[in-house]
Design an enzyme around this catalytic site. Sequence first.
Site, mmCIF file in Angstrom:
data_model
loop_
_atom_site.group_PDB
_atom_site.id
_atom_site.type_symbol
_atom_site.label_atom_id
_atom_site.label_comp_id
_atom_site.label_asym_id
_atom_site.label_seq_id
_atom_site.Cartn_x
_atom_site.Cartn_y
_atom_site.Cartn_z
ATOM 1 N N HIS A 191 0.951 -1.229 -0.128
ATOM 2 C CA HIS A 191 0.005 -0.031 -0.099
ATOM 3 C C HIS A 191 0.926 1.275 0.023
ATOM 4 C CE1 HIS A 191 -3.398 2.539 1.490
ATOM 5 N NE2 HIS A 191 -2.228 3.387 2.272
ATOM 6 N N GLU A 192 1.921 1.324 0.852
ATOM 7 C CA GLU A 192 2.853 2.626 0.881
ATOM 8 C C GLU A 192 3.612 2.446 -0.340
ATOM 9 O OE1 GLU A 192 2.350 4.427 3.072
ATOM 10 O OE2 GLU A 192 1.036 3.089 4.363
ATOM 11 N N HIS A 197 1.428 4.436 -2.906
ATOM 12 C CA HIS A 197 1.348 5.896 -2.702
ATOM 13 C C HIS A 197 2.727 6.409 -3.402
ATOM 14 C CE1 HIS A 197 -2.130 6.766 -0.055
ATOM 15 N NE2 HIS A 197 -1.533 5.899 0.704
ATOM 16 N N GLU A 246 -6.660 7.155 -0.589
ATOM 17 C CA GLU A 246 -6.406 5.882 0.309
ATOM 18 C C GLU A 246 -6.926 4.557 -0.307
ATOM 19 O OE1 GLU A 246 -4.565 5.422 2.902
ATOM 20 O OE2 GLU A 246 -3.749 7.438 2.861
#
Length: 318
Positions: free
Chosen positions: A134-135, A138, A205
Amino acid sequence: MNHLKTFTLLAALTALFGGLGYMLGGPTGMLIALVIAGGMNLFSYWNADKIVLRMYRAQPVDENHPNAVVRTYVADIVQMARDASMPRPAIAIIPNDQPNAFATGRNPQNAAVCATTGLLDMLTREEIRGVMAHELAHVRNRDTLTMTVTATIAGAIAALANFALFFGGGDDRERPGGIIGTLALMILAPMAAGLVQMAISRAREYEADRVGAEIAGDPQALASALQKIEAYSKRIVNMTAERNPASGQLFIINPLAGRGADNLFSTHPATGNRVRALMDLGAKMGFRTPPPVSPVASPGPVSTSVPTTPSRPAGPWG
């Protein structure tokens, strides 16, 4: 599109900062505020990663770390970044019992991803992979610059608004609004800055969840991790985040105790909504739906003193 979002967001926050300066000091105050905001924008752009990493006392780690869990954590991030055709980010851990993670940096070539020691302690390897994917999402989506710069400027707006409480108003005719206008702006300016932050945060998100699940190849692991992180984050206070609430949007789950609602004033979507979206994605990818995750008991009251570690599986941090 992400570059347009960044420009629009920075312009809005800069204008708000200038408007606050005008209310405090008239045209001269506005000019000073705009100069400061411009300097902050440039400083944040070139030092985005260093600002947040220093704030949270992040410690760089690599494949030679003495702890086996950390070595695995590093190896998994390196492998996922390679598989996603991304530059290898800087990798760090944060000495904090609350399980959480964030990414920062002005672009994929100058990015860093961080997990707390609590995250490595409490989650399985598959869940940690899901969180760090997930990071990485980003980073690949170039969200990290937006998140870090807006956190910096929003924090400055809040600080300037607090300054107005003590030095605003009075009989200075160059200062519009007087004491009433200053007090109103002291309250409204941080709220407006927060709304600007939130305008794109929740959609970002959801997108990072989707892309991260594809990078890790396991939407269900990320869904399970989100539920565990939310449950523990309500029990373990992240004091650094509490002292710097504008940085809360950087994390995968809001680190500020007791704020999980999916509404206009939330920087993060409700975890239940994110989990459902991930489970739908998992079904499309051919995963069988597992039973609901029940990672911990009811969180109980939030501590306002020194954080204590709840009963949890044994991990590498004691």
